[in-house]
Design an enzyme around this catalytic site. Structure first.
Site: not given
Ligand code: ADP
Ligand code: ADP
Ligand code: ZN
Length: 221
Positions: A13, A88, A127, A160, A171
């Site tokens: 995302k 969420r 990541r 992280r 999660r």
């Molecule tokens: P989210 O915000 O949904 O948690 P991230 O964008 O941080 O996900 O992506 C999670 C990890 O996967 C990061 O280390 C990113 O570089 C990697 N990643 C994201 N998209 C892809 C993809 N299409 N193929 C392989 N690795 C990816």
């Molecule tokens: P991910 O890469 O897992 O998608 P995020 O960066 O979106 O992670 O979220 C990290 C953490 O921040 C979540 O595990 C939660 O504790 C908190 N968080 C993020 N967005 C929300 C939300 N919309 N509602 C509640 N908690 C949230």
């Protein structure tokens, strides 16, 4: 264009959000990034959020909803926005609908990025993020040019604290129970678009762009 990015942790995302925000010139609003910024700034909100984030739990809805609504009231959101990591759960989605409806608006599309569980675990545990500028890398699929150093600002990359395997399992559980029902919620509203997130970063982006350009043509303001 008012868009929500939906998907399990690690689906990509954040990675896609940066590209979409740039392409369509709309602000990228990530609740996770807002909480992490507050944590770095050592604010009361940061301290409160940390207690939940470290356990892999959701920060309480009252707190999260207020932060998102304050952000959506800002001038730059008049032209639209991209929400990443919010809503969420169903109560947050209902609150967002109410908030938009009161202002005569609604969501344009909800992009649901689908990735298999095994791949999610690899993506999250591999990541690495820049604690200064927020850039995201992956040790295998998107490594920085110099080992462990941010390409954009030269800072040392970190993992992280909630990306360690123990928190990841929790999660994913929270995702299944609380976030996944949103797929149904937005399907019923007719605005959900499924995207295959198992492809490369660029291919996923092309698919999202196509979906949003189709939607924009039908967008009635
Ligand atoms: P989210 O915000 O949904 O948690 P991230 O964008 O941080 O996900 O992506 C999670 C990890 O996967 C990061 O280390 C990113 O570089 C990697 N990643 C994201 N998209 C892809 C993809 N299409 N193929 C392989 N690795 C990816
Ligand atoms: P991910 O890469 O897992 O998608 P995020 O960066 O979106 O992670 O979220 C990290 C953490 O921040 C979540 O595990 C939660 O504790 C908190 N968080 C993020 N967005 C929300 C939300 N919309 N509602 C509640 N908690 C949230
Ligand atoms: Zn950086």
């Amino acid at each position: 264009m008012r868009v929500v990015l939906l998907g399990p942790p690690g689906a990509g995302k954040g990675t896609q959000a940066l590209k979409i925000a740039k392409e369509f010139d709309i602000p990228h609003i990530s609740t996770g990034d807002i909480f992490r910024q507050n944590l770095r700034d050592n604010t009361e909100l940061g301290k409160l959020a940390k207690e939940y984030m470290d356990k892999g739990l959701l920060v309480p809805d009252e707190v999260t909803n207020r932060i998102v609504e304050d952000r959506l009231e800002k001038e730059d959101c008049k032209k639209g926005f991209l929400l990443d990591g919010y809503p969420r759960n169903i109560p947050q989605a209902e609150e967002l609908d109410k908030f938009l409806e009161e202002r005569g608006h609604s969501l344009t599309a909800v992009i649901n990025i689908q990735v298999e569980r095994e791949a999610l675990i690899d993506r999250i545990t591999g990541r690495r993020v820049c604690p200064v500028c927020g850039a995201t890398y992956h040790i295998k699929t998107s490594p920085p040019k110099v080992d462990n150093v941010c390409d954009k600002c030269g800072s040392e990359l970190i993992q992280r604290s909630d990306d360690k395997l123990e928190s990841v399992v929790k999660r994913l559980e929270v995702y299944e129970k609380e976030t996944k029902p949103l797929i149904d919620y937005y399907t019923k509203k007719g605005i959900l678009v499924n995207i295959d997130g198992n492809k490369s970063i660029d291919e996923v982006f092309e698919d999202i762009k196509k979906a949003l350009l189709g939607d924009r043509r039908n967008d009635i303001h």
